[in-house]
Design a protein around this motif. Structure first.
Motif, mmCIF file in Angstrom:
data_model
loop_
_atom_site.group_PDB
_atom_site.id
_atom_site.type_symbol
_atom_site.label_atom_id
_atom_site.label_comp_id
_atom_site.label_asym_id
_atom_site.label_seq_id
_atom_site.Cartn_x
_atom_site.Cartn_y
_atom_site.Cartn_z
ATOM 1 N N PHE A 438 0.855 -1.193 0.000
ATOM 2 C CA PHE A 438 0.000 0.000 0.000
ATOM 3 C C PHE A 438 0.887 1.238 0.000
ATOM 4 C CE2 PHE A 438 0.297 -1.933 4.280
ATOM 5 C CZ PHE A 438 1.158 -1.038 4.877
ATOM 6 N N PRO A 439 0.379 2.363 -0.494
ATOM 7 C CA PRO A 439 1.135 3.605 -0.356
ATOM 8 C C PRO A 439 0.972 4.146 1.062
ATOM 9 C CG PRO A 439 -0.942 4.033 -1.456
ATOM 10 C CD PRO A 439 -0.900 2.550 -1.200
ATOM 11 N N THR A 441 0.041 6.772 3.898
ATOM 12 C CA THR A 441 -0.940 7.858 3.930
ATOM 13 C C THR A 441 -0.199 9.184 4.032
ATOM 14 O OG1 THR A 441 -1.087 7.832 6.337
ATOM 15 C CG2 THR A 441 -2.634 6.425 5.134
ATOM 16 N N GLN A 444 1.302 9.604 7.405
ATOM 17 C CA GLN A 444 2.507 8.794 7.619
ATOM 18 C C GLN A 444 3.715 9.454 6.964
ATOM 19 O OE1 GLN A 444 0.758 5.158 6.022
ATOM 20 N NE2 GLN A 444 1.063 4.089 7.970
ATOM 21 N N VAL A 469 -5.351 3.870 17.082
ATOM 22 C CA VAL A 469 -5.179 2.443 16.785
ATOM 23 C C VAL A 469 -5.374 2.216 15.296
ATOM 24 C CG1 VAL A 469 -5.687 0.306 17.956
ATOM 25 C CG2 VAL A 469 -6.952 2.361 18.562
ATOM 26 N N GLY A 470 -4.478 1.458 14.717
ATOM 27 C CA GLY A 470 -4.634 1.099 13.316
ATOM 28 C C GLY A 470 -4.215 2.183 12.348
ATOM 29 N N SER A 471 -3.604 3.253 12.843
ATOM 30 C CA SER A 471 -3.241 4.346 11.942
ATOM 31 C C SER A 471 -1.949 4.038 11.186
ATOM 32 C CB SER A 471 -3.128 5.655 12.712
ATOM 33 O OG SER A 471 -2.163 5.545 13.721
ATOM 34 N N GLY A 472 -1.291 2.965 11.543
ATOM 35 C CA GLY A 472 -0.116 2.546 10.784
ATOM 36 C C GLY A 472 1.200 3.097 11.304
ATOM 37 N N LYS A 473 1.408 2.994 12.616
ATOM 38 C CA LYS A 473 2.648 3.499 13.189
ATOM 39 C C LYS A 473 3.825 2.570 12.921
ATOM 40 C CE LYS A 473 0.730 3.844 17.251
ATOM 41 N NZ LYS A 473 -0.694 3.617 16.899
ATOM 42 N N THR A 474 3.510 1.269 12.849
ATOM 43 C CA THR A 474 4.614 0.314 12.725
ATOM 44 C C THR A 474 5.443 0.556 11.461
ATOM 45 O OG1 THR A 474 3.093 -1.239 13.731
ATOM 46 C CG2 THR A 474 5.167 -2.124 12.952
ATOM 47 N N LYS A 507 6.303 -9.076 11.562
ATOM 48 C CA LYS A 507 6.089 -8.105 10.488
ATOM 49 C C LYS A 507 7.394 -7.713 9.811
ATOM 50 C CE LYS A 507 1.828 -5.701 11.216
ATOM 51 N NZ LYS A 507 1.198 -4.571 11.878
ATOM 52 N N PRO A 619 -5.566 4.716 7.410
ATOM 53 C CA PRO A 619 -5.445 4.232 6.030
ATOM 54 C C PRO A 619 -6.836 4.045 5.436
ATOM 55 C CG PRO A 619 -4.031 2.961 7.483
ATOM 56 C CD PRO A 619 -4.862 3.848 8.348
ATOM 57 N N ARG A 622 -11.036 1.337 5.613
ATOM 58 C CA ARG A 622 -11.491 0.759 6.875
ATOM 59 C C ARG A 622 -13.001 0.943 6.988
ATOM 60 N NH1 ARG A 622 -6.651 0.988 10.103
ATOM 61 N NH2 ARG A 622 -5.246 -0.103 8.712
ATOM 62 N N ASP A 725 -2.669 -8.014 15.741
ATOM 63 C CA ASP A 725 -3.199 -7.598 14.449
ATOM 64 C C ASP A 725 -3.690 -8.818 13.669
ATOM 65 O OD1 ASP A 725 -3.809 -6.065 12.267
ATOM 66 O OD2 ASP A 725 -1.744 -5.819 11.587
ATOM 67 N N ARG A 754 -9.915 -4.105 11.285
ATOM 68 C CA ARG A 754 -8.653 -3.950 10.567
ATOM 69 C C ARG A 754 -8.772 -4.457 9.136
ATOM 70 N NH1 ARG A 754 -3.612 -3.635 13.763
ATOM 71 N NH2 ARG A 754 -4.390 -1.946 15.030
HETATM 72 P P1 ADP Z 1 -0.920 0.939 14.798
HETATM 73 O O1 ADP Z 1 -0.768 2.381 14.497
HETATM 74 O O2 ADP Z 1 -2.131 0.654 15.598
HETATM 75 O O3 ADP Z 1 0.324 0.331 15.366
HETATM 76 P P2 ADP Z 1 -0.329 -0.798 12.611
HETATM 77 O O4 ADP Z 1 0.992 -0.247 12.343
HETATM 78 O O5 ADP Z 1 -0.407 -2.084 13.333
HETATM 79 O O6 ADP Z 1 -1.190 0.270 13.385
HETATM 80 O O7 ADP Z 1 -1.148 -0.861 11.261
HETATM 81 C C1 ADP Z 1 -2.446 -1.373 11.214
HETATM 82 C C2 ADP Z 1 -2.685 -2.086 9.901
HETATM 83 O O8 ADP Z 1 -2.755 -1.128 8.846
HETATM 84 C C3 ADP Z 1 -1.571 -3.040 9.546
HETATM 85 O O9 ADP Z 1 -2.149 -4.213 9.058
HETATM 86 C C4 ADP Z 1 -0.788 -2.291 8.492
HETATM 87 O O10 ADP Z 1 -0.147 -3.175 7.596
HETATM 88 C C5 ADP Z 1 -1.865 -1.485 7.807
HETATM 89 N N1 ADP Z 1 -1.385 -0.239 7.200
HETATM 90 C C6 ADP Z 1 -0.429 0.579 7.690
HETATM 91 N N2 ADP Z 1 -0.269 1.657 6.879
HETATM 92 C C7 ADP Z 1 -1.160 1.520 5.877
HETATM 93 C C8 ADP Z 1 -1.474 2.292 4.717
HETATM 94 N N3 ADP Z 1 -0.855 3.444 4.442
HETATM 95 N N4 ADP Z 1 -2.447 1.840 3.893
HETATM 96 C C9 ADP Z 1 -3.086 0.682 4.172
HETATM 97 N N5 ADP Z 1 -2.824 -0.098 5.215
HETATM 98 C C10 ADP Z 1 -1.874 0.304 6.074
#
Ligand code: ADP
Ligand code: MG
Length: 865
Positions: A438-439, A441, A444, A469-474, A507, A619, A622, A725, A754
């Protein structure tokens, strides 16, 4: 020593040991009282066991009386856990008084009241007697606070002798007798500074006096009237409820006022009589509160009540047009006693100095501190009260922010590695983008740019990344780590739990090999041999990214060239751990991440030493989670939904609360619920179980089975809260939802939703608590983590929101993190300005001393916590 004790004088115990012993106990009483008498769980033991352990081993050479007092207290405290709230309060008060006695007895120059501490005395009894004619002014303590320094231009007062300082024991204040001093000690008030800092809880506003005939239901008013009759009785329907009923009149009409006292101890005949004695017919009282409609016309229920005079004469003029402070009291101390004690010290404040330089004070339009302290206790009018409060709130924030600004400054002074990937290099981040499905956001991308900017500077980054939660911090963390790798350094990623660390590794292991970057996992349960190899690879630089838990801090982990540390879920990763990292001599760049969004005011208060970045965008794709409240009785509905979703190929979590203090009990409940669901409800499904006491492999196995769909329902304690996750999970059932904070529920809810399927969150609650229900409704209405956190803070207060174990929570008496945001910002700006110009505050000795005092208090608190 003790008058009339007839004991030969014993050698004094080493004063310092005694002092330390007393103050740690007093400090623990303060914390326990602040936290609501819940038998606070410290790092090693509970409050009550801390107290009994200390009382059982007092310092040597105490007087026989002191030894007796302590032995009695120790006996009483063994039962603390079993007591109800009222008894606990009383025990803490008696302990405080007892400690005060011991301190007074150990200082022969201070004639003390004969200790007559009555343990478990019935309510209303005075705790100690004494001869009020005995009065002593022995040596006074050195000033322990700048607020205590008499100003050089001190002026002349009639009390030319010794000025009262913040550190002067109350027993040495003229006008405060030994008996009163003992009573004040029961409130934890030992020194002049304590008394001054015991701010009013409220004010009776005599400026807005209303006649009885003019009372309007729904408005707040103050009435001054005469008592016609007074009854105190226990409720015929509820033996634990006592009612005080006053029939009042003034020249315009009659009025009925009731106050309610819940708790068995209030129904003793002695206590009821004592209440009645306080309001004999003819007494003039002031009543202040919300006016209610009743069958007998307007009335007050549970108002503030104040006896003005016992003679029935008209209101004393000094009160008219005045705001009269009302203090939080415990039984055994009369309101006017406390007020008189405060009156006795207030005039001396004129001679105290203001730690804030005049020019700054003027610029900020603040009152002098001395004036503000007088004004908070004795306001001339509302405007004076507000101005006084403003100054004192400002000071609370200023101290807090100065401490943080100094930390920040120190952090930044250390040299750090410049992590600026060379141009034309491997461009690991660019390649990561191409392999991600995915690109990133916009949010991000922006945050990543902020981080890269920090990494390229020679000062260590200290940044907090907040994102729902789920905003894609990892992914952002991974990109940041790749910057470090590309600049030739190593990186570490730390998680609060093994489960989460393992998930992170899984991951990273998915992407890193394609980029030819090595990574490994180190946790508490890594086998010794593997650990040795890992540490070897780390020190010779072969291992580039290490993922782990706090074990990374505890182990003799040595990096060849550590450039960046990412700490996931900072919420659970306190200042203490950060300090430990630095104490290891590491000055890497630091990125901390949290999905528990905390309101800006709170963030500034506890992480004010960090820069803050925010991912404020989820992202795309959702589907919103549907949240519903269900009574525990409606549990069947929840199970039906689980069935439906599983039939559609989805999975469900069932989460149970885990309260730290009763881990065993909760564990049992998780095991029990698991058995029930597996054997009685979902006979055709596989039900997994996950809790903190499982071995690392068992945890991993439970999560793995759930992730692969081998089990469809996962019963879990809150270990799933962070990070887990599993995109196919679409139902989250939370049992006893009322026991969780909103932010935590939001976090838990984030485990579902998710994937693309519509998801559900069902909050099961006891159902008979309207407040709890109202609180949970917030989650039904909102999916915005920040809004929820803001509400949580408003509804539960910062202590609850952050949890009792969170260190570094500021110690704010007047300031409100929900209402004083603007003052917080001003104080923060000033703190940064001052520290930037003068890091050690050499030019502001008053402020730097106040900071030292505060740090001392926090250290003491941390010892107990
Ligand atoms: P958190 O911020 O809660 O740690 P995660 O990093 O676990 O969130 O990401 C949540 C889910 O969203 C994961 O499955 C991740 O692969 C997915 N994800 C992260 N960034 C994006 C994005 N830009 N577009 C789509 N999915 C994404
Ligand atoms: Mg995460």
């Amino acid at each position: 020593m003790v008058p009339g004790s007839g004991e030969p004088e014993l050698a004094l115990p080493p004063a310092q040991a005694l002092e330390a012993w007393l103050s740690s106990l007093q400090q623990s009483c303060r914390l326990e009282a602040e936290r609501g008498f819940g038998d606070l769980m410290g790092r090693h033991e509970t409050f009550a066991s801390f107290v009994t352990r200390n009382l059982d081993s007092p310092p040597p050479d105490l007087t026989p009386d002191a030894v007796r007092t302590l032995a009695l207290l120790a006996t009483a405290f063994r039962r603390y856990r079993l007591e109800d709230l009222g008894r606990r309060q009383m025990l803490v008060r008696q302990l405080r008084q007892g400690l005060h006695q011991v301190r007074v007895q150990s200082r022969p120059e201070l004639p003390a009241a004969p200790p007559r501490l009555r343990l478990l005395s019935s309510p209303g009894e005075g705790a100690a007697g004494g001869d009020p004619s005995q009065r002593g002014r022995g040596s006074s303590l050195p000033p322990s606070s700048p607020y205590a320094t008499p100003s050089p231009s001190g002026g002349t007062t009639e009390r030319a002798s010794r000025p009262l300082l913040a550190g002067t024991p109350l027993a040495e204040v003229p006008g405060i007798g030994p008996r009163t001093a003992t009573q004040l000690a029961g409130l934890g008030l030992l020194l002049v500074g304590d008394l001054i800092a015991h701010y009013p809880r409220d004010y009776l506003d005599y400026a807005n006096l209303v006649r009885i005939s003019a009372l309007v239901p729904g408005r707040t008013a103050t009435v001054v009237a005469t008592v016609r009759r007074c009854h105190a009785f226990s409720s015929p329907r509820n033996p634990n409820l006592s009612i005080l009923e006053l029939h009042l009149q003034d020249s315009t009409g009659r009025l009925r006022v009731s106050r309610f006292f819940a708790g068995r101890r209030f129904s003793s005949p002695g206590w009821l009589k004592a209440q009645q004695r306080q309001f004999p017919p003819g007494t003039t009282v002031a009543v202040s509160g919300l006016v209610k409609e009743s069958p007998y016309g307007p009335s007050f229920s549970d108002p503030l009540l104040e006896v003005l005079e016992s003679t029935g004469s008209p209101v004393r003029s000094p009160l008219i047009g005045r705001l009269v402070p009302v203090y939080g009291l415990t039984e055994g101390l009369r309101a006017d006693t406390l007020r008189r004690a405060i009156q006795a010290v207030l005039p001396d404040l004129d001679r105290w100095s203001d730690p804030l330089p005049e020019a700054l004070r003027q610029r900020l339009a603040l009152l002098p501190r001395q004036r503000a302290l007088q004004g908070i206790h004795q306001p001339t009018d509302q405007a004076d009260l507000q101005a006084s409060r403003r100054r004192l709130v400002f000071d609370e924030f200023l101290l807090l922010q100065l401490g943080l600004a100094q930390r920040r400054q120190k952090l930044r002074q250390r040299p750090a590695l410049v992590l600026d990937p060379p141009p034309g290099g491997a461009d690991l981040v660019g390649r990561l983008r191409t392999i991600l499905p995915f690109p990133l956001t916009g949010a991000q991308d922006r945050v990543l740019a902020e981080i890269r900017h920090d990494l390229a500077r020679p000062q260590p980054m200290a940044r907090l990344l907040q994102g729902d939660v789920g905003s894609g911090k990892t992914v952002v963390a991974l990109a940041a780590l790749l910057c470090a790798i590309e600049a030739g350094c190593q990186g570490a990623l730390m998680a609060p739990t093994e489960v989460l660390a393992e998930q992170h590794l899984a991951k990273l292991a998915h992407w890193l090999p394609q980029l030819h970057v090595s990574c490994a996992l180190l946790t508490g349960s890594t086998p010794a041999r593997r650990r040795r190899e890992l540490l070897q690879d780390l020190i010779n630089g072969q291992l580039q990214i290490l993922v782990g838990t706090h074990a990374l801090l505890e182990d003799p982990v040595q990096f060849a060239r550590l450039g960046l540390v990412v700490v996931d879920e900072q919420h659970r990763f306190g200042v203490r751990q950060r300090n430990r990292l630095m104490a290891k001599g590491l000055q890497p760049h630091l990125l901390t991440m949290t999905a528990t969004p905390i309101p800006r005011t709170l963030a500034l208060s506890i992480h004010g030493d960090l820069d803050v970045s925010q991912i404020d965008e989820l992202p795309p794709g959702r589907t919103p989670i549907r949240t519903r409240l269900l009574r525990s009785g409606e549990r069947q509905e929840a199970w039906e939904l689980v069935r439906e979703q599983v039939a559609l190929g989805q999975r469900a979590y069932v989460v149970l609360p885990l309260v730290e203090e009763s881990e065993k009990l909760d564990l049992r409940s998780a095991v029990e619920v698991h058995r029930h669901l597996a054997e009685e409800v979902f006979l055709d499904l596989r039900v997994g179980l996950l809790h903190g006491r499982l071995s690392s492999e068992a945890k991993q196995a439970a999560i793995g089975a759930f992730a692969r769909g081998e089990s469809q329902v996962l019963v879990s304690t809150t270990v799933v809260e962070v990070g887990v996750d599993v995109p196919e999970a679409s139902v989250m059932v939370i049992e006893h939802a009322e026991r969780f904070g909103l932010a935590q529920l939001h976090q838990l809810r984030g485990r579902v939703g998710r994937g693309a399927a519509a998801s559900h969150c069902l909050l099961l609650h006891g159902g008979n608590n309207a407040d709890a229900r109202q609180r949970l409704e917030v989650l039904v209405r909102s999916t915005d983590g920040f809004e929820i956190a803001e509400m949580d803070l408003r509804l539960r207060g910062p202590g609850q929101v952050l949890g009792t174990r969170q260190s570094g929570l500021p110690d704010l008496a007047l300031a409100s993190l929900t209402d004083d945001g603007d003052l917080l910002e001003q104080a923060r700006a000033l703190a940064q300005e001052l520290v930037a110009a003068d890091p050690d505050l050499v030019a502001h000795p008053g402020l730097s001393q106040a900071l030292l005092d505060q740090r001392q208090r926090q250290l003491e608190a941390a010892r107990l916590n």
